[in-house]
Write a protein that holds these residues in place. Structure first.
Motif, PDB file in Angstrom:
ATOM      1  N   ALA A 151       1.155  -1.544  -0.042  1.00 32.24           N
ATOM      2  CA  ALA A 151       0.028  -0.406  -0.070  1.00 32.24           C
ATOM      3  C   ALA A 151       1.258   1.076  -0.217  1.00 32.24           C
ATOM      4  O   ALA A 151       0.693   2.200  -0.501  1.00 32.24           O
ATOM      5  CB  ALA A 151      -0.888   0.113   1.224  1.00 32.24           C
ATOM      6  N   LEU A 152       1.926   1.121   1.072  1.00 32.17           N
ATOM      7  CA  LEU A 152       3.020   2.247   0.689  1.00 32.17           C
ATOM      8  C   LEU A 152       3.108   2.687  -0.356  1.00 32.17           C
ATOM      9  O   LEU A 152       3.182   3.997  -1.074  1.00 32.17           O
ATOM     10  CB  LEU A 152       3.831   2.109   1.945  1.00 32.17           C
ATOM     11  CG  LEU A 152       3.288   2.180   3.487  1.00 32.17           C
ATOM     12  CD1 LEU A 152       4.586   1.384   3.970  1.00 32.17           C
ATOM     13  CD2 LEU A 152       3.273   3.411   3.872  1.00 32.17           C
ATOM     14  N   ALA A 174       1.947   1.268  -3.891  1.00 29.83           N
ATOM     15  CA  ALA A 174       1.734   1.991  -4.031  1.00 29.83           C
ATOM     16  C   ALA A 174       1.043   3.466  -4.026  1.00 29.83           C
ATOM     17  O   ALA A 174       0.255   4.394  -5.355  1.00 29.83           O
ATOM     18  CB  ALA A 174      -0.072   1.932  -4.013  1.00 29.83           C
ATOM     19  N   HIS A 175       1.787   4.541  -3.311  1.00 30.63           N
ATOM     20  CA  HIS A 175       1.216   5.902  -2.960  1.00 30.63           C
ATOM     21  C   HIS A 175       2.481   6.208  -2.406  1.00 30.63           C
ATOM     22  O   HIS A 175       2.724   7.873  -2.476  1.00 30.63           O
ATOM     23  CB  HIS A 175       0.903   6.226  -1.426  1.00 30.63           C
ATOM     24  CG  HIS A 175      -0.778   5.906  -1.097  1.00 30.63           C
ATOM     25  ND1 HIS A 175      -0.905   4.860  -1.058  1.00 30.63           N
ATOM     26  CD2 HIS A 175      -1.452   6.925  -1.316  1.00 30.63           C
ATOM     27  CE1 HIS A 175      -2.607   5.431  -0.532  1.00 30.63           C
ATOM     28  NE2 HIS A 175      -2.579   5.931  -0.262  1.00 30.63           N
ATOM     29  N   LYS A 212       6.874  11.748   4.611  1.00 25.28           N
ATOM     30  CA  LYS A 212       5.813  11.379   3.523  1.00 25.28           C
ATOM     31  C   LYS A 212       4.887  10.767   3.771  1.00 25.28           C
ATOM     32  O   LYS A 212       3.945  11.359   3.286  1.00 25.28           O
ATOM     33  CB  LYS A 212       6.533  10.898   2.643  1.00 25.28           C
ATOM     34  CG  LYS A 212       7.672  11.656   1.649  1.00 25.28           C
ATOM     35  CD  LYS A 212       8.252  10.999   0.580  1.00 25.28           C
ATOM     36  CE  LYS A 212       9.091  11.961  -1.066  1.00 25.28           C
ATOM     37  NZ  LYS A 212       9.309  11.649  -1.468  1.00 25.28           N
ATOM     38  N   VAL A 213       5.033   9.998   4.650  1.00 26.48           N
ATOM     39  CA  VAL A 213       3.215   9.335   5.673  1.00 26.48           C
ATOM     40  C   VAL A 213       3.814   9.188   7.088  1.00 26.48           C
ATOM     41  O   VAL A 213       4.689   9.532   7.867  1.00 26.48           O
ATOM     42  CB  VAL A 213       3.688   7.943   5.620  1.00 26.48           C
ATOM     43  CG1 VAL A 213       2.411   7.268   5.481  1.00 26.48           C
ATOM     44  CG2 VAL A 213       2.967   8.246   3.731  1.00 26.48           C
ATOM     45  N   LEU A 248       1.073  11.881   4.134  1.00 26.24           N
ATOM     46  CA  LEU A 248      -0.176  11.112   4.445  1.00 26.24           C
ATOM     47  C   LEU A 248      -0.521  10.532   5.830  1.00 26.24           C
ATOM     48  O   LEU A 248       0.259  10.439   6.106  1.00 26.24           O
ATOM     49  CB  LEU A 248      -0.411  10.157   3.410  1.00 26.24           C
ATOM     50  CG  LEU A 248      -1.396   9.045   3.385  1.00 26.24           C
ATOM     51  CD1 LEU A 248      -2.923   9.640   3.110  1.00 26.24           C
ATOM     52  CD2 LEU A 248      -0.827   7.884   2.059  1.00 26.24           C
ATOM     53  N   PHE A 267      -6.235   1.102   5.234  1.00 23.42           N
ATOM     54  CA  PHE A 267      -4.890   0.903   3.740  1.00 23.42           C
ATOM     55  C   PHE A 267      -4.395  -0.316   3.782  1.00 23.42           C
ATOM     56  O   PHE A 267      -3.855  -0.529   2.760  1.00 23.42           O
ATOM     57  CB  PHE A 267      -3.947   1.885   4.987  1.00 23.42           C
ATOM     58  CG  PHE A 267      -3.069   2.255   4.145  1.00 23.42           C
ATOM     59  CD1 PHE A 267      -3.134   3.428   3.067  1.00 23.42           C
ATOM     60  CD2 PHE A 267      -1.360   2.057   4.835  1.00 23.42           C
ATOM     61  CE1 PHE A 267      -1.870   4.061   2.529  1.00 23.42           C
ATOM     62  CE2 PHE A 267      -0.341   2.198   3.819  1.00 23.42           C
ATOM     63  CZ  PHE A 267      -0.256   3.373   2.143  1.00 23.42           C
ATOM     64  N   SER A 324      -6.471  -2.091   0.658  1.00 27.61           N
ATOM     65  CA  SER A 324      -5.854  -2.342  -0.079  1.00 27.61           C
ATOM     66  C   SER A 324      -4.149  -1.926  -0.792  1.00 27.61           C
ATOM     67  O   SER A 324      -4.060  -2.141  -2.027  1.00 27.61           O
ATOM     68  CB  SER A 324      -5.562  -0.141  -0.429  1.00 27.61           C
ATOM     69  OG  SER A 324      -4.374   0.024   0.175  1.00 27.61           O
TER      70      SER A 324
END
Length: 549
Positions: free
Chosen positions: A64-65, A67-68, A122-123, A146, A170, A173
């Motif tokens: 998921a990370l 994909a972001h 970033k997250v 995020l 999350f 996904s």
């Protein structure tokens, strides 16, 4: 015919994927899920995860990370307690190449904002318990990470959602079969851990995959941890990645018993309910357990193994825990050396010593971990080793694979820390004739009274031997005649009392009279989230005009 030594061992094959792989602790969870997929990996309240499930959740997180757009050297910050989500982040974040930045849950908004900006997060994955301070921190930040909310089922308090997505959604996904890769370079960063910053901005300590892997295995070897160990998380996972034990438990296919809040009733209940074999903590954790009623100790099996680290533990704590049947192992280290890096290896012949004398031996910081190349006590000016006489003081220095890469964006501090080819700890110690080191003080904590050096730890150890003392800290107090003298701050055990004069006389009975405190202040001691007493706060009090009532 002459053949050189170098060419005689040339196999004609270069290093390749078949005979070399970068070291990383991420391979340890793959092993646990392959070898023991159905064994319990994580327990938290009513939640249970097997190793195959925890591994799949970690891979979902990484997927998921990715994909972001999160990848190599991107920072993922987390503000979490000891929960399954925090454990999964130790593996899932670096599986996509990112760097895990665990934040201290007791920090204020301004400090958190500094760390988020400095690490270029970033997250941000955050527990809803901290939504207030995080909302304040984010309002001060330059970065706009995020935000992913963790809604822990064991938390019943209030807390707003801050992000656009919740952690479980999350994960949903992500791909449970995400094909993560071992880092191309084991020197790549795996974690960013900030120091306390009591004398300026916090410094960002950078760990690499190689060091994390080696110290995970080093913990197992040094402590003698068996396969399937059941580890209770009394140590915050945000502190040095749980002293690297987050990764070590996976190498054993052990069980992680999560503990959201360190409370004695919960500690004892979990030990008995889940057959806990190992736990760790600063001296304050063990002292809190010792202060618990006898009924809470009923049913705790003998042979429970505990790590004691952080501030140098008083011998009285080690002695009291031994009477309770707990096998304490004393370790020492710093954030910059991946947590514990030395251990007081117990020698068989110590068993014949009197309990108090055995506790004094076990109270030393010991020798280096097998995975650390070197530790020594040196004169910081000449870098020459001090004599092994148990008296000559010097600075503890480290070098080897479990020493940090350096401080993030701080080349001057990094250069100073590694001056002379060693990492300088700032801790003062002696080495005994048997090679065991004993910490005497932090350099800034030494008290110089009338030209004589007084170890604050030595005075604290004497104070802890009084039956009414729960915790004690000693700092320098300005003195017109002697320059400075010891001032003791003391927290008493519930229901017990002692006067200032009685404590001073107690210390004078155990120490040279000039080392005894000249003042005692009673009350709760300021502590960090890991149980360390904040001496810088006490130094400020001792130097203030109204420091002594």
């Amino acid at each position: 015919m002459s053949i050189s030594a170098a060419s005689s061992y040339d196999t004609g094959l270069e290093r390749n994927a078949a005979n070399y792989a970068a070291l990383t602790p991420l391979t340890l969870i793959d092993w646990a899920a392959t070898a023991c997929p159905e064994r319990t990996a994580v327990i938290h309240g009513v939640r249970r995860f097997r190793w195959r499930e925890t591994y799949a959740r970690c891979r979902r997180l990484a997927s998921a990370l990715a994909a972001h757009g999160i990848g190599r050297n991107d920072t993922v910050a987390v503000l979490l307690l000891n929960t399954p989500e925090m454990y999964e982040c130790q593996f899932g974040v670096p599986m996509c190449g990112a760097v895990l930045n665990c934040l201290n849950v007791r920090l204020d908004a301004a400090t958190l904002a500094f760390m988020l900006d400095h690490g270029e997060a970033k997250v941000l994955i955050t527990d809803r318990e901290f939504s207030g301070v995080i909302a304040d921190a984010l309002s001060r930040c330059t970065v706009s990470p995020l935000v992913i909310d963790v809604m822990d089922t064991e938390y019943t308090g209030a807390g707003d959602r801050l992000g656009d997505i919740e952690y479980e959604a999350f994960l949903d996904s992500g791909d449970p079969n995400y094909a993560w890769r071992v880092p191309h370079d084991e020197w790549d960063a795996i974690a960013l851990n900030y120091t306390s910053g009591t004398t300026g901005d916090p410094k960002g300590v950078v760990y690499h995959h190689r060091g994390a892997y080696l110290n995970a295995l080093g913990e197992i070897v040094a402590w003698g941890m068996p396969r399937y160990a059941v580890y209770l998380w009394t140590v915050p996972m945000f502190h040095c990645n749980g002293w690297c034990l987050t990764w070590a438990v996976a190498a054993l296919a052990g069980t992680n018993v999560c503990l959201r809040k360190v409370e004695t009733s919960a500690i004892f209940a979990l030990i008995k309910a889940h057959g806990v074999t190992h736990y760790g903590g600063a001296p304050i954790v063990h002292n809190t357990m010792l202060a618990a009623p006898d009924e809470q100790w009923l049913g705790v099996p003998p042979g429970l193994k505990g790590y004691i680290a952080g501030a140098a533990p008083p011998a009285s704590t080690i002695e009291a825990m031994e009477r309770r049947g707990v096998e304490l192992t004393h370790v020492y280290g710093l954030t910059e050396v991946y947590g514990p890096a030395t251990i007081c290896v117990k020698q068989p012949e110590w068993e014949s010593l009197a309990q108090s004398e055995r506790a004094m031996h076990n109270g030393r910081q010991g020798v280096r971990f097998q995975v650390e190349e070197g530790v020594d006590v040196v004169d910081p000016d000449t870098m020459l080793p001090v004599p092994h006489d148990g008296e000559t003081m010097g600075e503890i220095v480290f070098r080897g694979n479990i020493t940090m890469k350096g401080y993030l964006k701080n080349p001057a501090a990094t250069a100073a820390a590694f001056d002379g080819g060693w990492f300088h700890s700032g801790d003062l110690a002696v080495i005994h004739p048997d090679g065991y080191l004993k910490v005497k003080d932090r350099g800034k904590d030494i008290i110089i009274s009338g030209g004589e050096n007084i170890s604050s730890l030595e005075v604290e150890d004497a104070l802890h031997r009084h039956p009414a003392v729960f915790a004690a800290a000693v700092v320098a107090r300005p003195d017109a005649k002697w320059g400075e003298t010891p001032c003791a701050y003391v927290e008493l055990k519930p229901g017990l009392a002692v006067t200032e004069r009685e404590l001073i006389d107690h210390c004078r009975a155990h120490l040279a009279h000039f080392k005894a405190p000249t003042a005692v202040v009673f009350g709760p001691l300021p502590k960090t989230s890991t149980g360390k007493i904040q001496k810088y706060v006490l130094r400020e009090r001792a130097h203030s005009a109204d420091a002594i009532a």
